[in-house]
Scaffold this active site. Structure first.
Site, PDB file in Angstrom:
ATOM      1  N   TRP A 318       0.834  -1.198   0.000  1.00  0.00           N
ATOM      2  CA  TRP A 318       0.000   0.000   0.000  1.00  0.00           C
ATOM      3  C   TRP A 318       0.870   1.250   0.000  1.00  0.00           C
ATOM      4  CZ3 TRP A 318      -0.332   4.165   3.351  1.00  0.00           C
ATOM      5  CH2 TRP A 318      -1.422   5.016   3.186  1.00  0.00           C
ATOM      6  N   HIS A 319       2.012   1.191   0.677  1.00  0.00           N
ATOM      7  CA  HIS A 319       2.880   2.357   0.783  1.00  0.00           C
ATOM      8  C   HIS A 319       3.607   2.669  -0.513  1.00  0.00           C
ATOM      9  CE1 HIS A 319       2.251   1.942   5.137  1.00  0.00           C
ATOM     10  NE2 HIS A 319       2.615   3.204   5.200  1.00  0.00           N
ATOM     11  N   GLY A 320       3.735   1.728  -1.400  1.00  0.00           N
ATOM     12  CA  GLY A 320       4.408   2.055  -2.652  1.00  0.00           C
ATOM     13  C   GLY A 320       4.733   0.835  -3.486  1.00  0.00           C
TER      14      GLY A 320
END
Length: 470
Positions: A318-320
């Protein structure tokens, strides 16, 4: 447009609030909606259309869920909503990463799409998904007014970096809210504190991390590497918690109550406790919409551990779109699984200082995985931290420690509840001088922080918001 900018503080914000407070009653939703679109369009003019598409799509899905609630068709409508949201998110966030991986594995050269990542897409996508899921579950009412729903999705205080606000958290405020002198004053103080965290602490200590992270690892000592990762740990905390404070403060000024997103995570005595204190709204979202639907801890220990692994794999990506984010998620999944199996009980028997040191070691290693993008650089930096670079300390490490020593000390104190407790003790003492000091401080300190922050903004050349890229 970032909160810690001259354009936002001296142009957008004053004009917006003048209009907002001049317009009575329900007309404020239109001001907030249009103001939020302008705020987003300042940096992403094309992707406003994408955000509006997500808004209209989930508004329609919500209306359909209301019409077919309790019927078989409702499940298909929910599936359609989730599929569209995830398809849009994955396309813009992960398409190039998947193409690069495909090219590396197959040896082919499929051209990249080279699409810029829409700012805040991960945040507003999760918000709209939570709405349709809650409507399907019967935990939120269907919003029949498209403008009100648009306000929920696009609200500029928390649009681009959270906290992630569930629809039911602000549902009542969309229809009826008030911002009196007390709440506006409280919101302004919270905003000033958040701005100071960002400008005075995160920006300044972040410059040290940038300096160290770009050094040649072969010439770096273990001391320098540790100073660097401590700097990054404080930078990302004050950057993100400062943004959350500003968002919550702006929300109060508008008449909304946003959820807390940080509760002093760096005082934690276990990794489990750390993640109950860090980015609380994201952890709450994954727990409520992924972990519990998968069975949580209700289907036996093995299934619980598998659910933790799934949740943290998703939290990482989700963060990248990068292998480092996947490794970061798996690293914390590993730590949390160990605590569920036996380490949590062991830590509860040991002195809290032991749990604190263990937790900080796990978290700092995690920040290396998070901050550095390539496996080679990650392994090299961790090796230097472990003393494998050949030098435990050097003059440069001592010099940087001395140069930033005062800032580190301030950051350590500011990352604990001590300042808040001291203020509360003064307020509770009841003596005349203490009350006078408290009343003076609650007005003078936010004002002083605001002035110092403005001076820092005008003078600074380094002013990123780390979570904008997520």
């Amino acid at each position: 447009m970032v909160f810690s900018s001259v354009v936002f503080l001296f142009r957008f914000l004053p004009l917006f609030f003048i209009l907002y407070y001049l317009i009575p009653g329900r007309g404020r939703n239109m001001v907030l909606f249009l103001g939020s679109l302008f705020f987003y369009a300042w940096g992403e003019p094309v992707y406003v259309l994408l955000m509006l598409f997500s808004t209209v799509s989930d508004y329609i899905h919500g209306r359909l869920l209301g019409r077919f609630w309790g019927k078989r068709a409702a499940k298909g409508i929910l599936f359609s909503s989730v599929l569209i949201n995830l398809a849009v998110l994955c396309f813009f966030k992960y398409a190039d990463f998947l193409i690069q991986t495909f090219n590396a594995v197959t040896g082919m050269s499929v051209p990249l799409l080279a699409l810029p990542l829409p700012i805040g897409i991960s945040f507003y996508t999760f918000q709209t998904m939570s709405y349709t899921i809650d409507v399907y579950r019967g935990e939120a009412k269907v919003q029949k007014n498209l403008l009100d729903f648009g306000v929920y999705v696009t609200m500029f205080p928390q649009l681009i970096a959270g906290p992630i606000v569930k629809y039911r958290d602000v549902e009542a405020g969309l229809h009826n809210r008030k911002a009196d002198v007390e709440t506006v004053s409280s919101g302004m103080k919270r905003f000033c504190i958040g701005l100071a965290k960002k400008v005075l602490l995160a920006n300044n200590i972040g410059e040290l991390w940038v300096l160290i992270s770009e050094m040649n690892l072969r010439e770096m000592s273990a001391l320098t590497a540790w100073v660097g990762i401590f700097a990054y740990a404080f930078q990302i905390y004050f950057d993100f918690s400062g943004y959350s404070d500003m968002a919550i403060g702006l929300g109060e000024m508008l008449g909304f109550r946003f959820p807390e997103n940080f509760r002093y995570p760096y005082i934690s005595a276990s990794v489990t406790e750390f993640w109950r204190r860090w980015h609380i709204s994201l952890g709450s979202w994954f727990r409520e919409y992924v972990y519990i639907p998968l069975g949580g801890n209700r289907k036996g220990r093995l299934r619980q551990l598998l659910n933790i692994l799934i949740v943290w794999t998703l939290t990482g990506i989700w963060h990248g779109a990068g292998w480092n984010f996947l490794l970061w998620g798996l690293w914390f999944a590993f730590a949390l699984v160990l605590e569920k199996l036996f380490l949590g009980k062991l830590l509860s028997w040991l002195p809290k200082a032991v749990g604190f040191i263990y937790t900080m070691l796990v978290v700092l290693v995690g920040w290396v995985l998070f901050a550095l993008e390539t496996p080679g650089r990650i392994l090299g930096y961790l090796g230097v931290m472990a003393g494998m670079g050949g030098r435990l300390a050097d003059a440069e490490g001592f010099y940087l420690g001395r140069q930033y020593g005062v800032l580190f000390l301030i950051a350590v104190v500011a990352a604990t509840p001590l300042p808040g407790r001291a203020v509360e003790e003064i307020r509770k003492s009841g003596t005349g001088p203490a009350i006078a000091l408290y009343r003076f401080g609650e007005k003078a300190i936010p004002a002083a922080l605001l002035l110092l922050s403005i001076a820092g903004i005008v003078d600074a050349s380094y002013n990123p918001f780390l979570y904008f890229r997520f």
